[in-house]
Design a protein around this motif. Structure first.
Motif, PDB file in Angstrom:
ATOM      1  N   UNK A 144       8.854   3.345   3.980  1.00 44.10           N
ATOM      2  CA  UNK A 144      10.108   2.715   3.599  1.00 44.10           C
ATOM      3  C   UNK A 144      11.019   3.681   2.867  1.00 44.10           C
ATOM      4  N   UNK A 145      10.405   4.508   2.031  1.00 48.76           N
ATOM      5  CA  UNK A 145      11.192   5.405   1.174  1.00 48.76           C
ATOM      6  C   UNK A 145      11.716   6.611   1.937  1.00 48.76           C
ATOM      7  N   UNK A 146      10.938   7.167   2.842  1.00 47.52           N
ATOM      8  CA  UNK A 146      11.303   8.450   3.434  1.00 47.52           C
ATOM      9  C   UNK A 146      11.668   8.410   4.919  1.00 47.52           C
ATOM     10  N   UNK A 147      11.198   7.414   5.640  1.00 47.95           N
ATOM     11  CA  UNK A 147      11.484   7.420   7.073  1.00 47.95           C
ATOM     12  C   UNK A 147      12.495   6.356   7.466  1.00 47.95           C
ATOM     13  N   UNK A 148      12.305   5.148   7.016  1.00 51.04           N
ATOM     14  CA  UNK A 148      13.200   4.079   7.445  1.00 51.04           C
ATOM     15  C   UNK A 148      14.615   4.307   6.943  1.00 51.04           C
ATOM     16  N   UNK A 149      14.768   4.812   5.711  1.00 52.88           N
ATOM     17  CA  UNK A 149      16.099   5.016   5.157  1.00 52.88           C
ATOM     18  C   UNK A 149      16.877   6.050   5.963  1.00 52.88           C
ATOM     19  N   UNK A 150      16.206   7.139   6.351  1.00 54.86           N
ATOM     20  CA  UNK A 150      16.883   8.173   7.135  1.00 54.86           C
ATOM     21  C   UNK A 150      17.130   7.716   8.569  1.00 54.86           C
ATOM     22  N   UNK A 151      16.175   7.000   9.140  1.00 56.70           N
ATOM     23  CA  UNK A 151      16.361   6.484  10.496  1.00 56.70           C
ATOM     24  C   UNK A 151      17.609   5.602  10.563  1.00 56.70           C
ATOM     25  N   UNK A 152      17.809   4.816   9.524  1.00 59.00           N
ATOM     26  CA  UNK A 152      18.960   3.930   9.494  1.00 59.00           C
ATOM     27  C   UNK A 152      20.259   4.707   9.301  1.00 59.00           C
ATOM     28  N   UNK A 153      20.176   5.833   8.562  1.00 61.52           N
ATOM     29  CA  UNK A 153      21.379   6.610   8.256  1.00 61.52           C
ATOM     30  C   UNK A 153      21.860   7.407   9.450  1.00 61.52           C
TER      31      UNK A 153
ATOM     32  N   UNK B 202       7.696   7.721  -5.624  1.00 57.62           N
ATOM     33  CA  UNK B 202       7.680   6.286  -5.319  1.00 57.62           C
ATOM     34  C   UNK B 202       7.782   5.505  -6.623  1.00 57.62           C
ATOM     35  N   UNK B 203       8.896   5.670  -7.311  1.00 62.00           N
ATOM     36  CA  UNK B 203       9.093   5.053  -8.626  1.00 62.00           C
ATOM     37  C   UNK B 203       9.511   3.595  -8.440  1.00 62.00           C
ATOM     38  N   UNK B 204       8.791   2.689  -9.115  1.00 61.00           N
ATOM     39  CA  UNK B 204       9.096   1.247  -9.054  1.00 61.00           C
ATOM     40  C   UNK B 204       9.099   0.718  -7.621  1.00 61.00           C
ATOM     41  N   UNK B 205       8.120   1.135  -6.837  1.00 57.40           N
ATOM     42  CA  UNK B 205       8.023   0.700  -5.437  1.00 57.40           C
ATOM     43  C   UNK B 205       6.909  -0.312  -5.205  1.00 57.40           C
ATOM     44  N   UNK B 206       6.299  -0.796  -6.279  1.00 50.99           N
ATOM     45  CA  UNK B 206       5.238  -1.813  -6.202  1.00 50.99           C
ATOM     46  C   UNK B 206       4.020  -1.336  -5.416  1.00 50.99           C
ATOM     47  N   UNK B 207       3.712  -0.066  -5.502  1.00 49.81           N
ATOM     48  CA  UNK B 207       2.498   0.458  -4.861  1.00 49.81           C
ATOM     49  C   UNK B 207       1.285  -0.069  -5.620  1.00 49.81           C
ATOM     50  N   UNK B 208       0.342  -0.637  -4.882  1.00 50.87           N
ATOM     51  CA  UNK B 208      -0.833  -1.229  -5.531  1.00 50.87           C
ATOM     52  C   UNK B 208      -2.156  -0.697  -4.993  1.00 50.87           C
ATOM     53  N   UNK B 209      -2.129   0.073  -3.898  1.00 50.88           N
ATOM     54  CA  UNK B 209      -3.379   0.572  -3.334  1.00 50.88           C
ATOM     55  C   UNK B 209      -3.133   1.616  -2.267  1.00 50.88           C
TER      56      UNK B 209
ATOM     57  N   UNK C  88       0.826  -1.202   0.000  1.00 45.72           N
ATOM     58  CA  UNK C  88       0.000   0.000   0.000  1.00 45.72           C
ATOM     59  C   UNK C  88       0.864   1.258   0.000  1.00 45.72           C
ATOM     60  N   UNK C  89       0.241   2.373  -0.309  1.00 42.73           N
ATOM     61  CA  UNK C  89       0.913   3.662  -0.478  1.00 42.73           C
ATOM     62  C   UNK C  89       1.695   4.062   0.772  1.00 42.73           C
ATOM     63  N   UNK C  90       1.073   4.005   1.932  1.00 43.62           N
ATOM     64  CA  UNK C  90       1.719   4.467   3.156  1.00 43.62           C
ATOM     65  C   UNK C  90       2.930   3.626   3.528  1.00 43.62           C
ATOM     66  N   UNK C  91       2.845   2.313   3.317  1.00 44.21           N
ATOM     67  CA  UNK C  91       3.991   1.452   3.592  1.00 44.21           C
ATOM     68  C   UNK C  91       5.180   1.844   2.720  1.00 44.21           C
ATOM     69  N   UNK C  92       4.893   2.130   1.456  1.00 45.14           N
ATOM     70  CA  UNK C  92       5.960   2.536   0.532  1.00 45.14           C
ATOM     71  C   UNK C  92       6.556   3.874   0.940  1.00 45.14           C
ATOM     72  N   UNK C  93       5.722   4.813   1.373  1.00 47.07           N
ATOM     73  CA  UNK C  93       6.225   6.123   1.800  1.00 47.07           C
ATOM     74  C   UNK C  93       7.129   5.970   3.025  1.00 47.07           C
TER      75      UNK C  93
END
Length: 529
Positions: free
Chosen positions: A97-106, A140-147, A90-95
């Motif tokens: 992963x893309x914007x919060x988890x990557x920075x949290x890890x960095x 969210x390019x090529x992030x498999x968003x489906x709903x 879903x959209x929110x999961x992709x967001x």
């Protein structure tokens, strides 16, 4: 390997209830599920998938004489096991992963640079901007968003998104897209390229989901023009529409839709060229991209040569690169567009008609009166003047042979000549008719053919006869003075050179330039001492 009945039931439970019609990805390829069921003599469930890339498939939906589904391409389909296919997220999961988890890890992570260990700090301000509730642009390019995900959660989590790129995802229909965008009340820019979206049953009912949308990109979506017109009621305020590389062929006239369009990109579509005029009534259209559409001709039948058409009344920028335009008549038709100021027509046969492409550029500038930019290069006032003067000379003999005359009362060229050169009469009224010695046929390149005939006169010595010499245009002033010293026996320091011409309205101009004359000043007759 035989699949046990228990495993078959487990796979069936994992499949979405609406699996048919849903988008899936498998090993980097995207497709649409067309069939769910068994395929004898094998056991277990299979997904019949029509792939976006037909080279990924094996057949057209038939297996051993039995048809399970249909494909547009004869090798566009194949069967895959459900466990190999991803139905996306879903959209929110992709967001997240893309914007919060990557920075949290960095943040706080230690990175080894050369032989030193460096701790990543200072990302807090960046992270704050990329918190979901602060996001204004989401990609969210090529992030498999489906709903969309849980109901109304997008509105709560990302309320300020104004630009959204969902290219290359697993969105299956406009209803699914609308379920996302209706929660983004500030959304103005939306990119849905490389998706395959089924058409909504009642597009007008989805208009509120795109009420603020101004820019929409649907490149490589396998969409037709009829489908565009069907969907258009969803986009009541659309101003820019990009439809590159689709299945658009014949255009139909938009009725009560797309009337606010300012930019339309139809490039890389195999258009029926006669149908291009069907969109000529879009009065606010300013930019039209028809590159790589197979265009070879266009004709505005409502306007005679030398007059303006009522079609495309606001069109300022036209791109027709990589087409089959080979006739100057097409350029003459473009001169009928009343607002056209920028044209790009690279890589057309027309541009190779003359061995010297610069000559072709000059002719094109002369034929289209309002061009300010040609092939992404600015047309300066000096270039236009030179191009128009050269055009008058280049076709001057044809003008005379067609009935043209330097006397305006006797100047009646044939209708055929006027059709071939609609601007010619306007240009000779602007600059005057070309003189006889300017109409000599162009000779092969040789030094003797490139010399300029210069007449030297001494206005202060009326009894001295004029001297006529043929000189190369690259000759510097110092050498001219040396030549005149030998001819006139006057010290070079006492010589003051200036030139005048019937084509130049200003008083005699003092020659201070290093070169005697440039290639463009070929109409000059006299050089005074």
């Amino acid at each position: 390997m035989r699949i046990r009945e228990a495993d078959q039931c487990k796979m069936a439970q994992q499949l979405p209830e609406d699996a048919v019609g849903r988008r899936v990805s498998c090993e980097g390829e995207r497709g649409t599920v067309r069939y769910v069921g068994t395929v004898p003599p094998t056991t277990g469930l299979w997904l019949g998938v029509e792939w976006d890339n037909p080279e990924r498939g094996k057949h057209d939906g038939s297996h051993e004489g039995v048809r399970y589904f249909t494909c547009r391409h004869p090798t566009g389909g194949s069967f895959v096991r459900p466990k190999k296919a991803s139905f996306g997220m879903d959209f929110l999961t992709a967001v997240k992963q893309r914007y919060e988890l990557e920075l949290d890890q960095a943040i706080g992570e230690e990175v080894i640079i050369s032989t030193k260990t460096v701790k990543m700090v200072g990302f807090e301000s960046i992270m704050e901007k990329q918190r979901m509730e602060n996001l204004e642009e989401v990609a969210l390019i090529n992030c498999e968003v489906s709903g969309p995900g849980p109901e109304n959660e997008i509105k709560k989590s990302t309320p300020h998104v104004a630009s959204l790129d969902l290219s290359g995802n697993l969105l299956s229909s406009w209803e699914v897209v609308a379920a996302i965008t209706e929660q983004l009340e500030e959304l103005q820019v939306l990119c849905l390229s490389h998706n395959r979206l089924s058409i909504a049953s009642s597009p007008s009912n989805l208009g509120t989901a795109f009420s603020s949308l101004r820019v929409l990109t649907l490149n490589s979506c396998a969409i037709t023009w009829s489908q565009v017109l069907c969907c258009a009621p969803m986009w009541p305020h659309i101003e820019e529409l990009f439809l590159n590389d689709n299945e658009i062929t014949e255009l139909q006239r938009p009725v009560d839709v797309l009337q606010g369009l300012k930019v339309l990109d139809l490039s890389k579509n195999s258009l029926v060229q006669e149908s291009v005029l069907q969109i000529s009534g879009l009065s606010r259209l300013e930019v039209l991209n028809l590159s790589s559409t197979g265009l070879s001709t266009i004709h505005f039948s409502d306007a005679s040569p030398g007059s303006k058409t009522a079609m495309f009344p606001g069109l300022k920028i036209l791109l027709v690169d990589d087409n089959n335009i080979a006739e100057w008549g097409v350029i003459n038709e473009l001169e009928k567009l009343r607002a056209l100021v920028q044209l790009s027509c690279k890589r057309n046969p027309l541009m190779d008609l003359d061995k010297n492409r610069e000559t072709t550029r000059q002719v094109l500038i002369a034929r289209v009166s309002q061009l300010e930019i040609l092939n992404r290069s600015q047309v300066l006032q000096e270039e236009r003047r030179g191009a128009e003067l050269d055009y008058c000379k280049k076709f001057g003999r044809a003008w005379l042979q067609a009935g043209g005359h330097s006397d305006p009362e006797k100047n009646h060229p044939s209708a055929e000549f006027v059709a071939q050169h609609p601007r010619y009469l306007t240009l000779i009224r602007k600059y005057g008719a070309p003189e006889e010695d300017e109409l000599k046929e162009q000779k092969p390149f040789a030094l003797k053919n490139q010399l300029l005939t210069i007449t030297f006169e001494c206005p202060e010595e009326a009894d001295r006869k004029p001297i006529q010499k043929k000189l190369p245009g690259s000759m510097i002033v110092q050498k001219v003075k040396g030549l005149l010293y030998r001819l006139l026996k006057l010290p070079g320091a006492e010589l003051r050179l200036s030139y005048t011409s019937s084509k130049v309205k200003h008083p005699p101009l003092v020659l201070l330039h290093l070169l005697l004359l440039t290639a463009r000043i070929r109409t000059d007759r006299h050089t005074y001492l």
